[in-house]
Design a protein around this motif. Structure first.
Motif, PDB file in Angstrom:
ATOM      1  N   ASP A   8      62.343  65.713  44.298  1.00 19.17           N
ATOM      2  CA  ASP A   8      61.182  65.650  43.406  1.00 19.17           C
ATOM      3  C   ASP A   8      61.597  65.404  41.962  1.00 19.17           C
ATOM      4  N   SER A   9      60.599  65.076  41.154  1.00 22.49           N
ATOM      5  CA  SER A   9      60.769  64.866  39.721  1.00 22.49           C
ATOM      6  C   SER A   9      59.585  65.541  39.037  1.00 22.49           C
ATOM      7  N   LYS A  10      59.857  66.550  38.210  1.00 20.44           N
ATOM      8  CA  LYS A  10      58.793  67.374  37.628  1.00 20.44           C
ATOM      9  C   LYS A  10      58.464  66.926  36.210  1.00 20.44           C
ATOM     10  N   HIS A  11      57.174  66.821  35.926  1.00 20.00           N
ATOM     11  CA  HIS A  11      56.693  66.424  34.596  1.00 20.00           C
ATOM     12  C   HIS A  11      55.490  67.292  34.251  1.00 20.00           C
ATOM     13  N   HIS A  12      55.729  68.580  34.084  1.00 19.54           N
ATOM     14  CA  HIS A  12      54.649  69.548  33.901  1.00 19.54           C
ATOM     15  C   HIS A  12      53.797  69.245  32.678  1.00 19.54           C
ATOM     16  N   THR A  13      54.420  68.855  31.579  1.00 22.55           N
ATOM     17  CA  THR A  13      53.656  68.620  30.361  1.00 22.55           C
ATOM     18  C   THR A  13      52.760  67.394  30.471  1.00 22.55           C
ATOM     19  N   ARG A  14      53.025  66.552  31.450  1.00 23.05           N
ATOM     20  CA  ARG A  14      52.194  65.355  31.664  1.00 23.05           C
ATOM     21  C   ARG A  14      51.218  65.524  32.830  1.00 23.05           C
ATOM     22  N   GLY A  15      51.205  66.731  33.415  1.00 22.02           N
ATOM     23  CA  GLY A  15      50.185  67.034  34.411  1.00 22.02           C
ATOM     24  C   GLY A  15      50.514  66.657  35.826  1.00 22.02           C
ATOM     25  N   PHE A  16      51.801  66.452  36.147  1.00 22.09           N
ATOM     26  CA  PHE A  16      52.119  66.102  37.527  1.00 22.09           C
ATOM     27  C   PHE A  16      53.566  66.391  37.865  1.00 22.09           C
ATOM     28  N   SER A  17      53.800  66.503  39.145  1.00 22.01           N
ATOM     29  CA  SER A  17      55.145  66.400  39.721  1.00 22.01           C
ATOM     30  C   SER A  17      55.068  65.345  40.810  1.00 22.01           C
ATOM     31  N   LEU A  18      56.155  64.665  41.037  1.00 20.21           N
ATOM     32  CA  LEU A  18      56.196  63.595  42.037  1.00 20.21           C
ATOM     33  C   LEU A  18      57.359  63.850  42.980  1.00 20.21           C
TER      34      LEU A  18
END
Length: 255
Positions: A8-18
């Motif tokens: 996975d790749s987490k991007h919490h501040t942008r509203g998603f994880s992928l």
């Protein structure tokens, strides 16, 4: 039989994880171990991590390029987008249900590997998987050490690249790069998102669109549902951007 690897790749501040599956039709362990050694890394102690800085490390830059080449030659890609880390594991199983329904994999046995920390525990993962219809022919390997399972290192790179693509679709990336042997003028600055999309677009798990409207439409394939799953936790702006970026792929000429 195919081998599925998820990270996975987490991007919490942008509203998603992928999370992304890197899917190989044969076991890639031996080839990937050789790739690591050929680039000067001992696979018994080293693992590739996309989050590690490589700007001033030519060896890691070469390895990253070799892994990208491996993806283009050997992998199909399927992605799921969620909000909230607790949704990554369960959503990835729902993506797996859709991926193995593709005619390329339907009715076969598969080996499926998950990186560590994608479920609250191995027991929870096994329980959720056992409740998922259509996954009976999958042999699951949860909580795997990516240093020992090199395919997860490839999935790490796939998830990172796809996460960057989604960030670009959301308007959060304005970086431009120059690309050698691209078919474009050598001094032309190309948007990073476009370069990544052009590099990966053929690898997404997809099917031909039914009843194409015109010649352009004939060059577009449908990634959703087999290669894309958007979880209900995702906010509308992210869901819209994910569907726009990944839902279909244009495979025609871009020059």
């Amino acid at each position: 039989m195919a081998h599925f690897y998820l990270d996975d790749s987490k991007h919490h501040t942008r509203g998603f994880s992928l999370a992304a599956f890197a899917i190989c039709e044969t076991d890639p362990q031996a080839e990937l171990t050789s790739v690591l050694r050929e680039n000067g890394f001992d696979p018994s102690v080293y693992e590739f991590k996309s989050s590690a800085p490589i700007k001033d490390n030519p060896g890691q830059q070469r390895l990253r390029n070799h892994l990208k080449w491996f993806i283009r030659r050997n992998c199909k890609i399927a992605v799921c987008v969620v909000e909230g880390d607790g949704n990554i594991g369960p959503a990835s199983l729902r993506l797996l249900q859709k991926a193995i329904a593709h005619k390329r994999f339907k009715g076969q046995r598969h080996e499926v590997y998950f990186d560590q920390g994608l479920f609250s525990s191995r027991q929870t993962a096994q329980r959720i998987a056992s409740e998922c219809v259509g996954l009976e022919k999958c042999s699951f390997h949860f909580e795997q050490d990516s240093r020992s399972v090199a395919g997860i290192q490839v999935a790490d790179l796939v998830a990172h690249l796809c996460g960057t693509l989604l960030l670009d679709a959301l308007g959060h990336i304005d970086k431009k790069v120059k690309i050698k042997n691209s078919g474009y003028p050598q001094d032309l600055d190309i948007e990073l998102g476009f370069e990544l999309w052009a590099d990966l677009r053929y690898e997404f798990l997809s099917v031909a669109k039914p009843n194409p409207d015109d010649e352009f439409d004939m060059s577009v394939v449908a990634v959703e549902p087999h290669g894309l799953f958007i979880h209900e936790s995702v906010g509308e702006p992210v869901a819209e951007a994910a569907r726009k970026r990944f839902g279909e792929m244009y495979l025609g000429c871009i020059h």
